[in-house]
Design an enzyme around this catalytic site. Structure first.
Site, PDB file in Angstrom:
ATOM      1  N   LYS A  11       0.818  -1.222   0.000  1.00 25.26           N
ATOM      2  CA  LYS A  11       0.000   0.000   0.000  1.00 25.26           C
ATOM      3  C   LYS A  11       0.853   1.274   0.000  1.00 25.26           C
ATOM      4  O   LYS A  11       2.064   1.234   0.278  1.00 25.26           O
ATOM      5  CB  LYS A  11      -0.926  -0.028   1.225  1.00 25.26           C
ATOM      6  N   TYR A  51     -12.334  -2.127  -3.811  1.00 27.55           N
ATOM      7  CA  TYR A  51     -12.820  -2.283  -2.439  1.00 27.55           C
ATOM      8  C   TYR A  51     -14.346  -2.150  -2.348  1.00 27.55           C
ATOM      9  O   TYR A  51     -14.865  -1.859  -1.266  1.00 27.55           O
ATOM     10  CB  TYR A  51     -12.149  -1.253  -1.526  1.00 27.55           C
ATOM     11  N   THR A  93      -5.083  -7.178  10.806  1.00 26.36           N
ATOM     12  CA  THR A  93      -5.400  -5.927  10.089  1.00 26.36           C
ATOM     13  C   THR A  93      -4.952  -4.706  10.888  1.00 26.36           C
ATOM     14  O   THR A  93      -4.363  -3.776  10.336  1.00 26.36           O
ATOM     15  CB  THR A  93      -6.933  -5.850   9.846  1.00 26.36           C
ATOM     16  N   ASN A 114      -2.041   0.267   6.712  1.00 24.39           N
ATOM     17  CA  ASN A 114      -1.510  -0.990   7.266  1.00 24.39           C
ATOM     18  C   ASN A 114      -0.623  -1.763   6.288  1.00 24.39           C
ATOM     19  O   ASN A 114      -0.483  -2.974   6.375  1.00 24.39           O
ATOM     20  CB  ASN A 114      -2.644  -1.852   7.834  1.00 24.39           C
ATOM     21  N   HIS A 117      -2.230  -5.501   1.671  1.00 24.43           N
ATOM     22  CA  HIS A 117      -3.531  -6.175   1.547  1.00 24.43           C
ATOM     23  C   HIS A 117      -3.270  -7.583   1.048  1.00 24.43           C
ATOM     24  O   HIS A 117      -2.371  -7.786   0.228  1.00 24.43           O
ATOM     25  CB  HIS A 117      -4.431  -5.448   0.535  1.00 24.43           C
ATOM     26  N   GLU A 128      -9.628 -11.086  -7.330  1.00 22.54           N
ATOM     27  CA  GLU A 128      -8.694  -9.973  -7.150  1.00 22.54           C
ATOM     28  C   GLU A 128      -7.500 -10.085  -8.105  1.00 22.54           C
ATOM     29  O   GLU A 128      -7.009  -9.076  -8.606  1.00 22.54           O
ATOM     30  CB  GLU A 128      -8.230  -9.919  -5.695  1.00 22.54           C
TER      31      GLU A 128
HETATM   32  P1  CMP Z   1      -7.341  -4.648   3.791  1.00 29.04           P
HETATM   33  O1  CMP Z   1      -6.849  -6.010   4.114  1.00 29.04           O
HETATM   34  O2  CMP Z   1      -6.769  -3.967   2.612  1.00 29.04           O
HETATM   35  O3  CMP Z   1      -8.933  -4.703   3.602  1.00 29.04           O
HETATM   36  C1  CMP Z   1      -9.767  -3.603   3.856  1.00 29.04           C
HETATM   37  C2  CMP Z   1      -9.041  -2.472   4.499  1.00 29.04           C
HETATM   38  O4  CMP Z   1      -9.846  -1.527   5.151  1.00 29.04           O
HETATM   39  C3  CMP Z   1      -8.159  -2.998   5.597  1.00 29.04           C
HETATM   40  O5  CMP Z   1      -7.081  -3.731   5.068  1.00 29.04           O
HETATM   41  C4  CMP Z   1      -7.792  -1.736   6.325  1.00 29.04           C
HETATM   42  O6  CMP Z   1      -6.674  -1.071   5.774  1.00 29.04           O
HETATM   43  C5  CMP Z   1      -9.025  -0.894   6.095  1.00 29.04           C
HETATM   44  N1  CMP Z   1      -9.739  -0.752   7.364  1.00 29.04           N
HETATM   45  C6  CMP Z   1     -10.305  -1.717   8.093  1.00 29.04           C
HETATM   46  N2  CMP Z   1     -10.847  -1.190   9.206  1.00 29.04           N
HETATM   47  C7  CMP Z   1     -10.603   0.140   9.164  1.00 29.04           C
HETATM   48  C8  CMP Z   1     -10.910   1.215  10.024  1.00 29.04           C
HETATM   49  N3  CMP Z   1     -11.584   1.025  11.156  1.00 29.04           N
HETATM   50  N4  CMP Z   1     -10.498   2.443   9.653  1.00 29.04           N
HETATM   51  C9  CMP Z   1      -9.823   2.630   8.493  1.00 29.04           C
HETATM   52  N5  CMP Z   1      -9.522   1.630   7.633  1.00 29.04           N
HETATM   53  C10 CMP Z   1      -9.897   0.405   7.970  1.00 29.04           C
END
Ligand code: CMP
Length: 140
Positions: A11, A51, A93, A114, A117, A128
């Site tokens: 990311k 997403y 996550t 984070n 993904h 995906e």
């Molecule tokens: P990802 O595995 O990419 O899948 C969905 C993403 O949404 C997740 O990782 C996080 O980066 C994001 N996400 C999940 N929960 C939150 C949250 N509470 N606030 C902001 N982003 C979130």
């Protein structure tokens, strides 16, 4: 266990901090092979479509804006039980809940930023991967 493929995204928070190589090393050390990889700057429309499953979540707007803010590296990882193995290597996550040694524990800034993904199941992995790559681009 069967050989699987999974979609991974490095990311913007990680590409910005020049962490692509360190993150790829974690995948390779875990026995995951990078069989396709490219660097892209997603539009908000593309990030929103990827997403779409989260469209009703309160963080959707923030997530889409973040994913389109700077380049990402999209990749296909291959290996035995690659979907679960990648999720293990990534960690929880929310980096606050991630185990020591995982990518998110070492590199993630927050639950939103984070660093990586990874697909969560075989069906989503297939969808995906097809979102970003043609069959010709997968070189096992
Ligand atoms: P990802 O595995 O990419 O899948 C969905 C993403 O949404 C997740 O990782 C996080 O980066 C994001 N996400 C999940 N929960 C939150 C949250 N509470 N606030 C902001 N982003 C979130």
């Amino acid at each position: 266990m069967a050989i699987e493929r999974t979609l991974s995204i490095i990311k913007p928070d990680a590409t910005r901090r020049n962490l692509t190589g360190k993150i790829n090393a974690k995948f390779e050390e875990a026995g995951l092979r990078i069989v396709a990889q490219k660097r892209l700057h997603l539009s908000t429309a593309q990030a929103g479509k990827f997403y779409a499953v989260h469209a009703e979540r309160p963080f959707y707007g923030e997530l889409v804006e973040f994913m389109a803010s700077e380049p990402v590296v999209v990749q296909v990882l291959e290996g035995e039980g690659a979907i679960a193995k990648n999720r293990e290597v990534m960690g929880a996550t929310n980096p606050a809940n991630a185990d020591a040694g995982t990518i998110r524990k070492e590199f993630a800034l927050s639950v939103g930023e984070n660093s990586v993904h990874g697909s969560d199941a075989p069906e989503t992995a297939a969808e995906e991967i097809a979102f970003f790559f043609s069959g010709l681009e997968l070189v096992g």
